[in-house]
Design an enzyme around this catalytic site. Structure first.
Site: not given
Length: 425
Positions: A230, A350
């Site tokens: 991320e 995810e």
């Protein structure tokens, strides 16, 4: 997604507020190990604008059989697909199991279960890939595994975190589950915007990847590196600034890995914005159009996005009158175009949420996304196996044993085969 943090071996609650342009996902995780408690918070940000039943091979919405297992040997890419050594299409349909990136320095749940039984159950549910988050701190000599019931896991006693990772990796791959290693955090305390931080230099980040690539070189079922979890905030894409350009850093790291292990796929996540438009952390891959990651070793780049629902943060698109019909256009724009236009393969690394059944917007969103992934044969690793992800829950319920039947019913709609288990598994 941020996973729980173990701080001073005691459960804590933490809530961090961000500007209006950001969303918050948070939660609490706690578990009792003998007389000690292990727990923490789940916090991550992005930005706004069946118990025990084995899954079976499904067919895609366009009528072609979903592939997945493939042959042994290294994987590579061909246009929008991951392919095996024989050129056969491989689709990854897996799950995340976190813990190595927290203060336990081991996968969570081992305070109540044996690690092998956990992997047996994972394989039985039909997951053919395991994304395994870690923190670089776990490789330090000061990192000591904890939060483990040694009576249930006697073979882990006295091992370093790296040696426990060796056990988990071998156990998964022996069962026919491919493994992706995920550099999730620099240390146990939280994620970092960039691939380096105050506690982790860029050199150490790259050196650790090279060591892992060497360490698992002889296991073809360890398929690659999710280079950094991320990227966001300061992270840019393609602007040439060596301090912030994630596309440039991913290229450097991928080439360094391939000098010692040419077989690995290099999974490159997005950032949280494109120009002035903001999106989920790690979820925006629009920069790939003009600035793709080009490695010296060809056909090894897989792009990876993260995408979450209203249970994590109620983005404006979840409140649109045409929801969920509006979602495919959003997914197409930010990440799915890469697969659909045959630029490169894509892994949705995810996504997740607590509600998968019923008429809530979160359940509607999750099922719509699963249908979309299946239609376009996009690989995924679901967040998460763990029940202690505070804002999404897990495939396992809070007892760490019972399968959430509604989640597995949804996931089983789109699963592809495992590799053949090795003898004895």
């Amino acid at each position: 997604m941020n996973s729980p943090m173990d701080q001073n071996n005691a459960p804590t609650t933490e809530t961090k507020r961000a500007p209006r342009s950001q969303r918050l996902r948070f939660g609490i995780a706690a578990a009792v190990v003998a007389a000690a408690a292990v727990g923490g918070t789940v916090t991550a940000f992005a930005v706004n604008n069946s118990d025990g039943q084995s899954a079976t091979t499904t067919t895609s919405a366009v009528g072609t059989k979903a592939t997945g297992a493939g042959a042994e040997g290294p994987l590579s890419t061909k246009k929008g697909d991951i392919v095996d050594a024989n050129g056969k299409k491989v689709v990854l349909t897996g799950v995340n199991w976190f813990g190595f990136e927290t203060g336990t320095y081991a996968p969570h749940g081992l305070w109540t279960r044996n690690w092998e039984s956990m992997l047996d159950q994972m394989a039985k549910q039909g997951f053919n890939t395991l994304r395994l988050p870690y923190a670089n701190e776990m490789f330090k000599s000061s990192a000591k595994p904890n939060g483990i019931d040694w009576h249930k896991n006697p073979d882990l006693k006295g091992l370093t975190p790296q040696q426990i990772m060796d056990k988990i990796v071998k156990g998964a791959t022996d069962r026919g589950i491919r493994v992706i290693l995920d550099q999730h955090r620099p240390d146990q305390y939280g994620q970092s915007e960039l691939w380096y931080s105050q506690s982790l230099s860029e050199k150490q980040w790259m050196d650790d990847w090279v060591k892992l690539a060497k360490r698992y070189k002889n296991n073809d079922r360890v398929i690659g590196a999710d280079l950094h979890n991320e990227p966001r905030g300061q992270a840019t894409w393609g602007d040439g600034n060596p301090k912030t350009d994630w596309q440039l850093a991913a290229t450097k790291a991928g080439n360094a890995i391939h000098k010692v292990n040419k077989n690995w796929l290099i999974f490159v996540e997005g950032t949280d914005r494109h120009k002035n438009e903001q999106f989920w952390w790690g979820g925006d891959l629009q920069g790939v159009k003009k600035h793709p990651v080009k490695l010296d070793e060809p056909n090894k780049v897989v792009y990876s996005a993260h995408d979450y629902g209203p249970g994590v943060y109620n983005q404006n698109w979840f409140m649109a009158k045409d929801f969920p019909k509006n979602m495919p256009a959003i997914w197409d724009k930010h990440w799915a175009y890469i697969k659909k236009q045959n630029i490169a393969p894509l892994l949705l690394g995810e996504f997740g949420g607590k509600k998968t059944a019923g008429k809530s917007s979160e359940a509607v969103w999750q099922n719509a996304l699963m249908d979309y992934l299946k239609k376009h044969q996009i690989s995924y690793t679901y967040w998460t196996w763990n029940p202690d992800s505070g804002d999404t829950g897990g495939v396992l319920k809070n007892d760490w044993k019972t399968i959430d039947k509604n989640k597995m019913k949804m996931l089983a709609k789109y699963q592809t085969p495992l590799l053949e288990a090795k003898k004895g598994k």
